[in-house]
Design an enzyme around this catalytic site. Structure first.
Site, PDB file in Angstrom:
ATOM      1  N   ASP A  22      -7.928  16.787 -16.282  1.00 32.59           N
ATOM      2  CA  ASP A  22      -7.997  15.381 -16.697  1.00 32.59           C
ATOM      3  C   ASP A  22      -7.491  15.335 -18.136  1.00 32.59           C
ATOM      4  O   ASP A  22      -8.144  15.847 -19.048  1.00 32.59           O
ATOM      5  CB  ASP A  22      -9.445  14.884 -16.586  1.00 32.59           C
ATOM      6  CG  ASP A  22      -9.604  13.407 -16.954  1.00 32.59           C
ATOM      7  OD1 ASP A  22      -8.767  12.895 -17.720  1.00 32.59           O
ATOM      8  OD2 ASP A  22     -10.576  12.782 -16.492  1.00 32.59           O
ATOM      9  N   LYS A  82      -6.815   3.899 -20.246  1.00 30.44           N
ATOM     10  CA  LYS A  82      -7.090   4.269 -21.622  1.00 30.44           C
ATOM     11  C   LYS A  82      -5.792   4.299 -22.446  1.00 30.44           C
ATOM     12  O   LYS A  82      -5.163   3.288 -22.600  1.00 30.44           O
ATOM     13  CB  LYS A  82      -7.831   5.596 -21.649  1.00 30.44           C
ATOM     14  CG  LYS A  82      -8.979   5.685 -20.604  1.00 30.44           C
ATOM     15  CD  LYS A  82     -10.109   4.710 -20.853  1.00 30.44           C
ATOM     16  CE  LYS A  82     -11.097   4.608 -19.701  1.00 30.44           C
ATOM     17  NZ  LYS A  82     -11.673   5.849 -19.240  1.00 30.44           N
ATOM     18  N   TYR A  98     -16.338  13.350 -17.543  1.00 35.41           N
ATOM     19  CA  TYR A  98     -16.449  11.896 -17.534  1.00 35.41           C
ATOM     20  C   TYR A  98     -17.514  11.534 -16.494  1.00 35.41           C
ATOM     21  O   TYR A  98     -17.562  12.132 -15.417  1.00 35.41           O
ATOM     22  CB  TYR A  98     -15.088  11.291 -17.166  1.00 35.41           C
ATOM     23  CG  TYR A  98     -15.168   9.811 -16.965  1.00 35.41           C
ATOM     24  CD1 TYR A  98     -15.294   8.957 -18.050  1.00 35.41           C
ATOM     25  CD2 TYR A  98     -15.153   9.258 -15.694  1.00 35.41           C
ATOM     26  CE1 TYR A  98     -15.398   7.592 -17.872  1.00 35.41           C
ATOM     27  CE2 TYR A  98     -15.253   7.890 -15.513  1.00 35.41           C
ATOM     28  CZ  TYR A  98     -15.376   7.068 -16.607  1.00 35.41           C
ATOM     29  OH  TYR A  98     -15.485   5.720 -16.420  1.00 35.41           O
ATOM     30  N   ARG A 116       0.828  -1.207   0.000  1.00 35.33           N
ATOM     31  CA  ARG A 116       0.000   0.000   0.000  1.00 35.33           C
ATOM     32  C   ARG A 116       0.873   1.272   0.000  1.00 35.33           C
ATOM     33  O   ARG A 116       0.450   2.330  -0.434  1.00 35.33           O
ATOM     34  CB  ARG A 116      -0.967  -0.037   1.191  1.00 35.33           C
ATOM     35  CG  ARG A 116      -2.105   0.906   1.071  1.00 35.33           C
ATOM     36  CD  ARG A 116      -3.367   0.488   1.852  1.00 35.33           C
ATOM     37  NE  ARG A 116      -3.207  -0.395   2.967  1.00 35.33           N
ATOM     38  CZ  ARG A 116      -2.758  -0.043   4.174  1.00 35.33           C
ATOM     39  NH1 ARG A 116      -2.416   1.196   4.423  1.00 35.33           N
ATOM     40  NH2 ARG A 116      -2.656  -0.940   5.136  1.00 35.33           N
TER      41      ARG A 116
HETATM   42  C1  LIG Z   1     -12.270   6.352 -18.106  1.00 35.68           C
HETATM   43  C2  LIG Z   1     -12.093   7.740 -17.678  1.00 35.68           C
HETATM   44  C3  LIG Z   1     -11.965   8.068 -16.311  1.00 35.68           C
HETATM   45  C4  LIG Z   1     -12.076   7.024 -15.219  1.00 35.68           C
HETATM   46  O1  LIG Z   1     -11.063   6.073 -15.296  1.00 35.68           O
HETATM   47  P1  LIG Z   1     -11.179   4.565 -14.739  1.00 35.68           P
HETATM   48  O2  LIG Z   1      -9.845   4.000 -15.010  1.00 35.68           O
HETATM   49  O3  LIG Z   1     -12.289   3.901 -15.499  1.00 35.68           O
HETATM   50  O4  LIG Z   1     -11.505   4.669 -13.291  1.00 35.68           O
HETATM   51  C5  LIG Z   1     -11.763   9.390 -15.991  1.00 35.68           C
HETATM   52  N1  LIG Z   1     -11.711  10.362 -16.930  1.00 35.68           N
HETATM   53  C6  LIG Z   1     -11.853  10.096 -18.241  1.00 35.68           C
HETATM   54  C7  LIG Z   1     -11.778  11.210 -19.223  1.00 35.68           C
HETATM   55  C8  LIG Z   1     -12.043   8.777 -18.657  1.00 35.68           C
HETATM   56  O5  LIG Z   1     -12.188   8.513 -19.961  1.00 35.68           O
END
Ligand SMILES: *Cc1c(COP(=O)(O)O)cnc(C)c1O
Length: 399
Positions: A180, A205, A108, A55
């Site tokens: 983000d 992603k 998101y 952790r």
């Molecule tokens: C998928 C996504 C998230 C969340 O990510 P996870 O790995 O699914 O928790 C946050 N912001 C954007 C723009 C995303 O496409």
């Protein structure tokens, strides 16, 4: 390191203290401690210490964090279990009861839920503004505003936020700014180069890139990342050793993948626009994007994300055609997520489902005929012919 392609392969190499060229998977929850208790105390308390207890940290996570801090031009970074773990922990390291956040009207879906259902219950107020309107950011600021949170290009409609403006506004008012950067990836956009303080990613992603892991990253100053790490220690959102290793492996080809994806997505968007049977094609790299000048100012490439809106006499017909297109496509898979090597397509209105009201979907620009595409690295000819054969079935009389 000077160039990002080299950084993707070699940054953080020193965290691999073995002789293996590829870092091993540290599949362990705990590590042998030094007999000397003063170094034991250091290991137990130092932020992100990579060989104490999982952790606290892990050598592979440290290596990944070194790469991402270098790519995003920040002092430090922290890798966590999912994008949402990164976003929620990053925000909880800044705000407390009585504070105020300025956020966008479209985010998101998980982030939108975190603001609406979670933070508001803990006495944190949020003002949602239209991110394409700089003045709206200015007017939303209050004496207790602690954070301006942006996402650009936004999900799913690819609205662009003016990063330079937001960063300056934050600095003038002593407010932290967080972006983000998931949709753009660090290959196409570096928010900190415009003065943004903190960058978050869903590494699930583009960064991972192979649709085989979930992970998240927070990039920022050393002092701030230490605060995020302290929160993650008690919230327990560390990334597993294997997913960390998969992420490190995925990152090696990030630049190659994103460049091919940019090229494919631009070609597909241009083809769709020229074909003319789709009512509206939205892509950051098209000349018809309403914020074309801003796009070109802050992005080096235009991502694999595009949105199409099906035509129809009314919403019902547009919805039915969206459903038909999903059914006829053979190369594009109807699956949530994005940023992988395979092309995916989703129906945002269904994905948002009952989590959000019809009113909220409308504000976020999510119509019933809207489809979001994440373009992969298949051959562009196959992608275009797949879309063409599907459209030919839906619009048989159009030429
Ligand atoms: C998928 C996504 C998230 C969340 O990510 P996870 O790995 O699914 O928790 C946050 N912001 C954007 C723009 C995303 O496409």
């Amino acid at each position: 390191m000077s160039k990002l392609e080299t950084s993707l392969i070699h940054q953080g190499d020193h965290f691999n203290t073995t002789k293996s060229v590829v870092s091993p998977i540290y599949q362990t929850s705990t590590y042998f401690a030094d007999a000397d208790l003063s170094s034991y105390i250091h290991a137990a308390t130092a932020p992100k210490y990579p060989e104490f207890y999982h952790r606290h940290g892990n050598p592979t996570s440290s290596q990944v964090a070194a790469i991402l801090a270098d790519l995003e031009k920040t002092e430090d970074a922290l890798v966590l279990a999912t994008g949402m773990a990164a976003i929620s922990t990053a925000i909880l390291a800044i705000v407390q009861h009585g504070d105020h956040i300025v956020a966008q009207q479209s985010h998101y879906s998980g982030t939108a839920l975190f603001f609406k259902d979670f933070l508001s219950q803990y006495g944190i107020e949020i003002t949602y503004i239209n991110q394409t309107d700089n003045d709206a950011f200015k007017q939303a600021i209050r004496p207790n505003t602690k954070l301006i949170y942006v996402e650009t290009p936004s999900n799913p409609n690819l609205d662009i936020t003016d990063l330079t403006f937001v960063a300056q506004l934050g600095k003038q008012n002593g407010i932290l700014t967080m972006a983000d950067n998931t949709f753009a990836s660090p290959i196409n956009q570096t928010p900190c180069a415009f003065g943004i303080d903190i960058v978050v990613h869903s590494a699930t992603k583009y960064l991972g890139g192979h649709s085989d892991l979930t992970a998240g990253v927070v990039c920022g100053s050393r002092a701030y990342i230490e605060r995020v790490w302290q929160r993650s220690l008690v919230l327990g959102s560390s990334l597993s050793p294997f997913d960390s290793w998969l992420l490190l492996r995925g990152l090696k080809t990030l630049a190659l993948r994103v460049r091919q994806i940019n090229e494919n997505a631009l070609a597909l968007a241009q083809w769709l626009e020229k074909d003319g049977r789709i009512k509206k094609v939205t892509y950051a790299g098209l000349d018809t994007h309403p914020q074309k000048t801003l796009v070109r100012k802050q992005m080096r490439g235009f991502t694999g994300m595009l949105c199409i809106e099906m035509s129809g006499a009314d919403e019902k017909e547009a919805y039915s055609r969206a459903q038909q297109l999903l059914g006829h496509l053979q190369v594009f898979a109807n699956a949530a997520s994005l940023g992988g090597v395979e092309s995916l397509i989703v129906h945002p209105a269904s994905m948002w489902g009952s989590h959000h009201s019809e009113e909220q979907k409308k504000t976020a620009g999510i119509s019933k005929g809207l489809l979001r595409i994440s373009v992969g690295i298949e051959h562009i000819d196959d992608l275009i012919s797949d879309v063409k054969q599907a459209l030919d079935k839906i619009y048989p009389l159009s030429l």
